[in-house]
Motif scaffolding. Structure first.
Motif, mmCIF file in Angstrom:
data_model
loop_
_atom_site.group_PDB
_atom_site.id
_atom_site.type_symbol
_atom_site.label_atom_id
_atom_site.label_comp_id
_atom_site.label_asym_id
_atom_site.label_seq_id
_atom_site.Cartn_x
_atom_site.Cartn_y
_atom_site.Cartn_z
ATOM 1 N N THR A 42 0.847 -1.193 0.000
ATOM 2 C CA THR A 42 0.000 0.000 0.000
ATOM 3 C C THR A 42 0.880 1.240 0.000
ATOM 4 O OG1 THR A 42 -0.067 0.143 2.405
ATOM 5 C CG2 THR A 42 -1.731 -1.251 1.340
ATOM 6 N N LYS A 43 0.309 2.357 -0.356
ATOM 7 C CA LYS A 43 1.089 3.599 -0.373
ATOM 8 C C LYS A 43 1.546 3.975 1.029
ATOM 9 C CE LYS A 43 -2.788 6.927 -0.197
ATOM 10 N NZ LYS A 43 -3.893 5.971 -0.037
ATOM 11 N N GLU A 44 0.744 3.595 2.041
ATOM 12 C CA GLU A 44 1.130 3.888 3.416
ATOM 13 C C GLU A 44 2.350 3.069 3.840
ATOM 14 O OE1 GLU A 44 -2.912 5.168 2.724
ATOM 15 O OE2 GLU A 44 -1.951 3.208 2.463
ATOM 16 N N SER A 45 2.393 1.791 3.467
ATOM 17 C CA SER A 45 3.539 0.957 3.850
ATOM 18 C C SER A 45 4.804 1.385 3.107
ATOM 19 C CB SER A 45 3.236 -0.517 3.578
ATOM 20 O OG SER A 45 3.115 -0.763 2.178
ATOM 21 N N LYS A 47 5.452 4.454 2.063
ATOM 22 C CA LYS A 47 5.885 5.704 2.696
ATOM 23 C C LYS A 47 6.607 5.415 4.010
ATOM 24 C CE LYS A 47 4.266 10.196 4.336
ATOM 25 N NZ LYS A 47 4.995 10.109 5.623
ATOM 26 N N ALA A 48 6.118 4.438 4.768
ATOM 27 C CA ALA A 48 6.759 4.094 6.032
ATOM 28 C C ALA A 48 8.182 3.596 5.802
ATOM 29 C CB ALA A 48 5.929 3.036 6.767
ATOM 30 N N GLN A 49 8.383 2.792 4.745
ATOM 31 C CA GLN A 49 9.723 2.308 4.421
ATOM 32 C C GLN A 49 10.650 3.464 4.050
ATOM 33 O OE1 GLN A 49 10.065 -1.281 1.874
ATOM 34 N NE2 GLN A 49 7.835 -1.379 1.985
ATOM 35 N N VAL A 50 10.151 4.354 3.235
ATOM 36 C CA VAL A 50 10.957 5.504 2.807
ATOM 37 C C VAL A 50 11.322 6.376 4.008
ATOM 38 C CG1 VAL A 50 10.959 7.614 1.433
ATOM 39 C CG2 VAL A 50 10.022 5.495 0.478
ATOM 40 N N ASP A 51 10.362 6.628 4.895
ATOM 41 C CA ASP A 51 10.630 7.445 6.079
ATOM 42 C C ASP A 51 11.688 6.787 6.960
ATOM 43 O OD1 ASP A 51 8.851 9.371 5.285
ATOM 44 O OD2 ASP A 51 7.199 8.660 6.560
ATOM 45 N N THR A 196 6.439 2.673 -8.055
ATOM 46 C CA THR A 196 5.537 1.670 -8.629
ATOM 47 C C THR A 196 4.079 1.968 -8.284
ATOM 48 O OG1 THR A 196 5.663 0.213 -6.683
ATOM 49 C CG2 THR A 196 7.343 -0.090 -8.397
ATOM 50 N N LEU A 197 3.854 2.887 -7.354
ATOM 51 C CA LEU A 197 2.482 3.267 -7.051
ATOM 52 C C LEU A 197 1.889 4.038 -8.225
ATOM 53 C CD1 LEU A 197 2.900 4.500 -3.352
ATOM 54 C CD2 LEU A 197 2.122 2.252 -4.139
ATOM 55 N N THR A 198 0.619 4.076 -8.266
ATOM 56 C CA THR A 198 -0.040 4.819 -9.342
ATOM 57 C C THR A 198 0.176 6.311 -9.155
ATOM 58 O OG1 THR A 198 -2.123 5.058 -8.140
ATOM 59 C CG2 THR A 198 -1.821 3.036 -9.437
ATOM 60 N N ARG A 202 0.601 8.407 -5.604
ATOM 61 C CA ARG A 202 1.729 9.299 -5.317
ATOM 62 C C ARG A 202 1.248 10.722 -5.068
ATOM 63 N NH1 ARG A 202 3.998 6.490 -9.722
ATOM 64 N NH2 ARG A 202 3.836 8.334 -11.040
ATOM 65 N N ALA A 203 0.284 11.142 -5.854
ATOM 66 C CA ALA A 203 -0.260 12.494 -5.688
ATOM 67 C C ALA A 203 -0.934 12.636 -4.328
ATOM 68 C CB ALA A 203 -1.252 12.795 -6.806
ATOM 69 N N ALA A 204 -1.601 11.569 -3.875
ATOM 70 C CA ALA A 204 -2.271 11.620 -2.575
ATOM 71 C C ALA A 204 -1.256 11.764 -1.443
ATOM 72 C CB ALA A 204 -3.112 10.360 -2.376
ATOM 73 N N LEU A 205 -0.129 11.042 -1.533
ATOM 74 C CA LEU A 205 0.912 11.153 -0.519
ATOM 75 C C LEU A 205 1.504 12.559 -0.502
ATOM 76 C CD1 LEU A 205 2.839 7.765 -0.886
ATOM 77 C CD2 LEU A 205 1.315 8.452 0.958
#
Length: 355
Positions: A42-45, A47-51, A196-198, A202-205
């Protein structure tokens, strides 16, 4: 008599087709299984990895910055000591030249005085050990040589120790640099996963991060207009110095985060605080860990605008308290200097420091 025929063997072409079909079926089955076993993150997971990788990379970069600064300091010491050794060696050589002229004169007159022979010896300690028993030796010469020998010996010892320290630091710096490169590699992999996210994900993040920054900026504007909101129980900056440092940091809002950067157009976290306080006439150490010892430590309730604020258990992140529960800082790669709420969960506050 009956005729017995062997069963007809399948042709090579048929075997190849069957084999290929079976392999394709197995591959498709494996892919289907893998797809079921590893659903798309998911985009949340992501983002968590990137953070998390951003946090690790910043910690490694702060340690690398500290090692590099110490290396440069030691190199300057080595250079100064080498200059001093050269100066002292020139004095010794000059004295030896004077003694050589005396020896030549004595040789022409029939022999070299034992004192001169000792002073020209390849072993200075032999001269110093025996000089006191010779009436002919000049006490001033003996004292001068002894002082030079002792100073030369100390300088040689200091030089050797500093070179050893520098070699050790070089090794440490290479190790830290390798660790930083490793973290950046993992960060690049996480960023590739983010890509790889749509486009919509990405725009939502990005929209969520932008909205948080805008809320913090609006809160900062309210703080400036309403002094009562300036800090936890405080109505003003901690001091004129703190106020000047905060004002300087505000002029850098929007400047990109870059590892190891100290301004004036790009910064890492401790680079921003060091640059801002330098504008206020205060010289802070280079790294966040060192800056944590640059003043008096404070609890959250004691913070006033302009105080340094430190985050994470290893203190690898620092910013400037802006009042109203916000920090002005250089947050992470891909972001710029901005305000951020300290209670959003991303920044685990440790303590503040008043310089």
């Amino acid at each position: 008599m009956a005729t017995h025929r062997r069963p007809k063997q399948p042709s090579r072409a048929r075997v190849s087709v069957l084999t290929a079909a079976a392999a394709t079926a197995v591959a498709l089955s494996a892919q289907a299984g893998a797809a079921q076993a590893a659903p798309k993150p998911t985009k949340e997971s992501v983002k968590a990895q990137v953070d998390k990788l951003n946090e690790q990379a910043e910690a490694a970069a702060e340690k690398y910055n500290g090692a590099k600064e110490q290396q440069q300091k030691l190199q300057r010491q080595v250079n100064n000591m080498q200059d001093e050794v050269a100066r002292q060696q020139a004095e010794v050589s000059s004295m030896q030249g004077t003694l050589g002229q005396l020896a030549s004169s004595q040789y022409r007159s029939g022999g070299i005085d034992p004192t001169v022979q000792l002073m020209l010896s390849s072993d200075p300690s032999r001269f110093l050990d025996q000089a006191s028993s010779l009436d002919q030796v000049s006490a001033q010469q003996a004292q001068t040589l002894r002082q030079l020998q002792e100073k030369q010996h100390k300088l040689d010892q200091d030089k050797a120790q500093t070179q050893a320290d520098l070699a050790e630091l070089d090794s440490t710096t290479r190790e830290l640099k390798a660790r930083k490169a490793e973290v950046q590699t993992r960060l690049a992999k996480a960023q590739a996963l983010l890509n790889t996210l749509t486009a919509q994900e990405r725009a939502a993040l990005q929209a969520a991060e932008t909205a948080a920054a805008q809320r913090a900026s609006r809160a900062a504007a309210r703080t400036a207009l309403t002094p009562a909101l300036a800090g936890n129980g405080s109505t003003a900056a901690a001091s004129g110095t703190a106020q000047a440092a905060l004002a300087a940091a505000k002029t850098r809002i929007g400047s990109p985060y870059v590892y190891g950067a100290t301004g004036p157009s790009t910064f890492d976290c401790s680079g921003l605080t060091q640059w801002s306080y330098a504008r206020a006439g205060v010289s802070l150490p280079r790294t966040s860990e060192e800056q944590a010892n640059a003043g008096t430590r404070l609890t959250l309730s004691q913070l006033q605008p302009g105080d340094l604020v430190f985050f994470f258990s290893d203190l690898h992140h620092v910013g400037i308290y802006a009042g109203n529960g916000m920090v002005l800082h250089a947050p992470k790669p891909g972001a710029s200097v901005r305000y951020e709420a300290m209670n959003d969960g991303y920044l685990p506050f440790q303590f503040g420091v008043r310089v």
